[in-house]
Design a protein around this motif. Structure first.
Motif, PDB file in Angstrom:
ATOM      1  N   GLN A 118     -29.872 134.383  49.046  1.00 51.83           N
ATOM      2  CA  GLN A 118     -31.272 133.974  49.138  1.00 51.83           C
ATOM      3  C   GLN A 118     -31.844 134.213  50.534  1.00 51.83           C
ATOM      4  N   GLY A 119     -31.030 134.871  51.395  1.00 50.55           N
ATOM      5  CA  GLY A 119     -31.503 135.206  52.734  1.00 50.55           C
ATOM      6  C   GLY A 119     -31.201 134.173  53.803  1.00 50.55           C
ATOM      7  N   VAL A 120     -30.408 133.161  53.452  1.00 48.55           N
ATOM      8  CA  VAL A 120     -30.054 132.118  54.423  1.00 48.55           C
ATOM      9  C   VAL A 120     -28.605 132.362  54.864  1.00 48.55           C
ATOM     10  N   GLN A 121     -28.424 132.777  56.099  1.00 48.90           N
ATOM     11  CA  GLN A 121     -27.097 133.106  56.601  1.00 48.90           C
ATOM     12  C   GLN A 121     -26.453 131.901  57.296  1.00 48.90           C
ATOM     13  N   GLY A 122     -25.142 131.810  57.185  1.00 51.15           N
ATOM     14  CA  GLY A 122     -24.388 130.781  57.896  1.00 51.15           C
ATOM     15  C   GLY A 122     -24.639 129.367  57.406  1.00 51.15           C
ATOM     16  N   TYR A 123     -24.935 129.233  56.110  1.00 50.27           N
ATOM     17  CA  TYR A 123     -25.231 127.905  55.574  1.00 50.27           C
ATOM     18  C   TYR A 123     -23.978 127.041  55.549  1.00 50.27           C
ATOM     19  N   ASP A 124     -24.082 125.837  56.082  1.00 48.29           N
ATOM     20  CA  ASP A 124     -22.999 124.851  56.087  1.00 48.29           C
ATOM     21  C   ASP A 124     -23.497 123.648  55.299  1.00 48.29           C
ATOM     22  N   VAL A 125     -22.911 123.404  54.127  1.00 43.33           N
ATOM     23  CA  VAL A 125     -23.433 122.382  53.234  1.00 43.33           C
ATOM     24  C   VAL A 125     -23.405 120.999  53.871  1.00 43.33           C
ATOM     25  N   ASN A 126     -22.368 120.699  54.642  1.00 46.34           N
ATOM     26  CA  ASN A 126     -22.280 119.374  55.253  1.00 46.34           C
ATOM     27  C   ASN A 126     -23.220 119.208  56.444  1.00 46.34           C
ATOM     28  N   ARG A 127     -23.647 120.309  57.015  1.00 46.87           N
ATOM     29  CA  ARG A 127     -24.572 120.255  58.152  1.00 46.87           C
ATOM     30  C   ARG A 127     -26.021 120.396  57.703  1.00 46.87           C
ATOM     31  N   ASP A 128     -26.269 121.238  56.712  1.00 47.79           N
ATOM     32  CA  ASP A 128     -27.635 121.648  56.401  1.00 47.79           C
ATOM     33  C   ASP A 128     -28.263 120.973  55.185  1.00 47.79           C
ATOM     34  N   ALA A 129     -27.469 120.390  54.328  1.00 50.02           N
ATOM     35  CA  ALA A 129     -28.027 119.771  53.117  1.00 50.02           C
ATOM     36  C   ALA A 129     -28.709 118.450  53.446  1.00 50.02           C
ATOM     37  N   THR A 130     -29.764 118.144  52.715  1.00 46.80           N
ATOM     38  CA  THR A 130     -30.424 116.847  52.856  1.00 46.80           C
ATOM     39  C   THR A 130     -29.579 115.777  52.162  1.00 46.80           C
ATOM     40  N   ARG A 131     -29.907 114.523  52.435  1.00 43.20           N
ATOM     41  CA  ARG A 131     -29.162 113.446  51.796  1.00 43.20           C
ATOM     42  C   ARG A 131     -29.334 113.492  50.280  1.00 43.20           C
ATOM     43  N   GLN A 132     -30.534 113.776  49.804  1.00 42.65           N
ATOM     44  CA  GLN A 132     -30.748 113.838  48.361  1.00 42.65           C
ATOM     45  C   GLN A 132     -29.988 115.005  47.748  1.00 42.65           C
ATOM     46  N   GLU A 133     -29.937 116.131  48.446  1.00 41.73           N
ATOM     47  CA  GLU A 133     -29.133 117.249  47.949  1.00 41.73           C
ATOM     48  C   GLU A 133     -27.665 116.868  47.868  1.00 41.73           C
ATOM     49  N   MET A 134     -27.198 116.117  48.859  1.00 36.87           N
ATOM     50  CA  MET A 134     -25.796 115.710  48.846  1.00 36.87           C
ATOM     51  C   MET A 134     -25.475 114.814  47.660  1.00 36.87           C
ATOM     52  N   ARG A 135     -26.475 114.088  47.139  1.00 34.16           N
ATOM     53  CA  ARG A 135     -26.256 113.240  45.967  1.00 34.16           C
ATOM     54  C   ARG A 135     -26.032 114.071  44.707  1.00 34.16           C
ATOM     55  N   ALA A 136     -26.266 115.370  44.807  1.00 32.89           N
ATOM     56  CA  ALA A 136     -25.906 116.300  43.731  1.00 32.89           C
ATOM     57  C   ALA A 136     -24.682 117.131  44.111  1.00 32.89           C
ATOM     58  N   PHE A 137     -24.593 117.506  45.378  1.00 35.38           N
ATOM     59  CA  PHE A 137     -23.517 118.401  45.808  1.00 35.38           C
ATOM     60  C   PHE A 137     -22.136 117.767  45.719  1.00 35.38           C
ATOM     61  N   VAL A 138     -22.044 116.455  46.001  1.00 31.78           N
ATOM     62  CA  VAL A 138     -20.717 115.841  45.917  1.00 31.78           C
ATOM     63  C   VAL A 138     -20.203 115.846  44.474  1.00 31.78           C
ATOM     64  N   CYS A 139     -21.107 115.878  43.509  1.00 26.17           N
ATOM     65  CA  CYS A 139     -20.707 116.023  42.107  1.00 26.17           C
ATOM     66  C   CYS A 139     -20.477 117.495  41.774  1.00 26.17           C
ATOM     67  N   GLY A 140     -21.365 118.343  42.311  1.00 28.20           N
ATOM     68  CA  GLY A 140     -21.281 119.774  42.029  1.00 28.20           C
ATOM     69  C   GLY A 140     -20.020 120.430  42.552  1.00 28.20           C
ATOM     70  N   GLN A 141     -19.339 119.814  43.513  1.00 33.65           N
ATOM     71  CA  GLN A 141     -18.125 120.442  44.042  1.00 33.65           C
ATOM     72  C   GLN A 141     -17.000 120.458  43.010  1.00 33.65           C
ATOM     73  N   CYS A 142     -17.178 119.741  41.893  1.00 32.95           N
ATOM     74  CA  CYS A 142     -16.182 119.777  40.821  1.00 32.95           C
ATOM     75  C   CYS A 142     -16.778 120.173  39.470  1.00 32.95           C
ATOM     76  N   HIS A 143     -18.015 119.791  39.207  1.00 34.26           N
ATOM     77  CA  HIS A 143     -18.618 120.032  37.895  1.00 34.26           C
ATOM     78  C   HIS A 143     -19.335 121.374  37.884  1.00 34.26           C
ATOM     79  N   ASP A 144     -18.574 122.453  37.809  1.00 33.07           N
ATOM     80  CA  ASP A 144     -19.170 123.786  37.880  1.00 33.07           C
ATOM     81  C   ASP A 144     -18.252 124.841  37.280  1.00 33.07           C
ATOM     82  N   GLU A 145     -18.795 126.041  37.143  1.00 37.00           N
ATOM     83  CA  GLU A 145     -18.038 127.201  36.657  1.00 37.00           C
ATOM     84  C   GLU A 145     -17.241 127.801  37.812  1.00 37.00           C
ATOM     85  N   TYR A 146     -16.034 128.273  37.506  1.00 36.22           N
ATOM     86  CA  TYR A 146     -15.179 128.844  38.544  1.00 36.22           C
ATOM     87  C   TYR A 146     -14.172 129.806  37.929  1.00 36.22           C
TER      88      TYR A 146
END
Length: 474
Positions: free
Chosen positions: A234-262
């Motif tokens: 998406q054109g965003v380089q060097g993204y660090d989820v723990n540094r750059d995500a908002t608190r509300q995003e983290m309320r989805a990301f901590v679940c998304g780290q397991c509930h996904d396709e791989y």
């Protein structure tokens, strides 16, 4: 002068004194009540300022959630309730008896999805899932259900599987001598039962929280890497989820780290999320087509097929809740009031089992109305899923017959390609645990395209000159 006058004066004085006494008593009671209220307010404010008492010292190596529970008893009490088995109309599990064996000593398990729908055996022919696949249960069972699945006996599983089924953060650190990614790589490459010795708990507090600050954090390197690649596309380089995500995003990301396709990449079995091109199913399929990945060769048709996992994060991202900024925790771990405290309910479960707190803060309708709306969406998705399953099984049977009749691999290759795509699409919705609710229109679109692809494959078997039209491709 009348003799009654002094008596009347005395009575009047007595009444005045009684009135003063009554007023004084009422005033004293009022003052006492005001003081008690002020003390109570002060106590509640103090409680709110100090949401927990530090009974024990938590470190970055404290894995056992019971220890965290000493500081956070309210959250821990609800966390323990994930043992509950309450079925909704289209999800969840009820306990069924099981005869203990050497491979599986349990006396109670979840019901078999393969017995509920034998078409799944046809879809997964030649793959371990055709031998054992059961209804999902709460987080409390995530590790034991994986440990004792019959799939472990069919095909040796890698340690990679623990990423989504166990508390592995400290195991990663120990294996990597403090380097999370190195430990992640080492555990991936281990045989499952060797890696299993390093895990004692299902998902635990430390997997989502920093013990020093209680802030949400992502602890799974695969998700960190997947998000970095997604953002790069998406054109965003060097993204660090723990540094750059908002608190509300983290309320989805901590679940998304397991509930996904791989998928498991290479001989190292490195857990990888196929998000380099985006999160939509066409993006994921394009990624797999580009790198040539297959999960197995279908036993009946010879097609190089894919197994979808549990893509809740991907499908949720296509829905109205994600677009409205509603995170996983808002619905599955809604806030609740306990005394003066406002906490997240750690009894992670379907919102349909908790409509009052999960849905009604935003949707001002009755519980019956909200349940009806959700179940209507799920019913429509389920019916479409059945049509897609029927179409896929029809294609598999026709391909199997053509193969038995001696049709060449060259002739069958384009039909197998259609099976691969159609099968991944129906499996994507089958494996996703909301029965379409996370993104109803997207789920319906995916299933409709799966039906279309299966039927095109059947036509192609009958008319080799037929030119399939694959949605999303030129």
């Amino acid at each position: 002068m009348s003799s009654t006058a002094p008596s009347e004066a005395k009575t009047l004085r007595r009444r005045v004194l009684m009135l003063y006494a009554a007023v004084g008593l009422v005033s004293a009671l009022a003052i006492a009540l005001i003081i008690a209220l002020a003390i109570n307010i002060s106590q509640r404010k103090q409680e709110a300022k100090n949401p927990f008492f530090r009974v024990v010292e938590l470190t970055d190596d404290t894995v056992d959630p019971a220890v965290w529970g000493k500081n956070f008893p309210l959250q821990y009490d609800s966390y323990k309730r994930t043992v509950d088995q309450v079925r909704t109309r289209y999800g969840g599990s009820e306990a069924v008896p099981h005869t203990p064996t050497q491979a599986d000593p349990r006396s109670v398990v979840a019901q078999s999805r393969l017995e509920e729908d034998p078409r799944l055996k046809t879809m997964w022919a030649g793959y371990a899932f055709s031998k054992d696949f059961r209804e999902e249960r709460g987080h409390a069972y995530m590790l034991t259900d994986q440990t004792f699945t019959e799939r472990q006996q069919v095909t040796p599983q890698p340690g990679t599987c623990l990423n989504c089924h166990a508390s592995v953060y400290t195991a990663y650190k120990k294996l990597g001598d403090g380097d999370l990614t190195k430990g992640f790589e080492k555990l991936n490459a281990m045989p499952y039962f060797e890696a299993r010795k390093l895990a004692d708990h299902p998902v635990a507090c430390i997997d989502c929280h920093d013990p020093a600050t209680m802030q949400l954090r992502v602890t799974r390197p695969a998700f960190m890497e997947g998000m970095a690649r997604l953002k790069a596309s998406q054109g965003v380089q060097g993204y660090d989820v723990n540094r750059d995500a908002t608190r509300q995003e983290m309320r989805a990301f901590v679940c998304g780290q397991c509930h996904d396709e791989y998928y498991f990449q290479g001989k190292e079995k490195r857990l990888t999320y196929p998000w380099d091109k985006g999160l939509k199913i066409e993006n994921i399929l394009a990624y797999y087509e580009e790198n040539g990945h297959k999960d197995w060769t279908h036993e009946d048709t010879g097609a190089p097929v894919l197994k979808a996992q549990h893509p809740e994060f991907e499908l949720w991202n296509q829905g109205i809740h994600a677009r409205s900024g509603v995170a996983c925790a808002d619905c599955h771990m809604p806030y609740q009031r306990v005394g003066a405290l406002k906490i997240s309910d750690h009894h992670v479960r379907s919102p349909l089992l908790n409509i009052n707190r999960a849905c009604q803060p935003c949707h001002h309708f009755s519980e019956a109305e909200l349940r009806s709306r959700a179940e209507t969406i799920q019913e429509r998705t389920f019916n479409l899923r059945n049509q897609a399953m029927d179409a896929l099984v029809g294609l598999i049977n026709d391909l199997k017959a053509a193969r038995a009749a001696g049709r060449s691999d060259e002739e069958l290759a384009p039909v197998r390609a259609l099976q691969r795509r159609a099968q991944f699409m129906v499996d994507f919705i089958e494996a996703e645990n909301s029965m379409g609710f996370h993104a109803p229109q997207e789920a319906a679109r995916i299933l409709a395209e799966s039906v279309n692809l299966s039927r095109q494959g059947q036509i192609l078997l009958r008319d080799p000159k037929f030119q399939p039209q694959i949605p999303g491709q030129p």
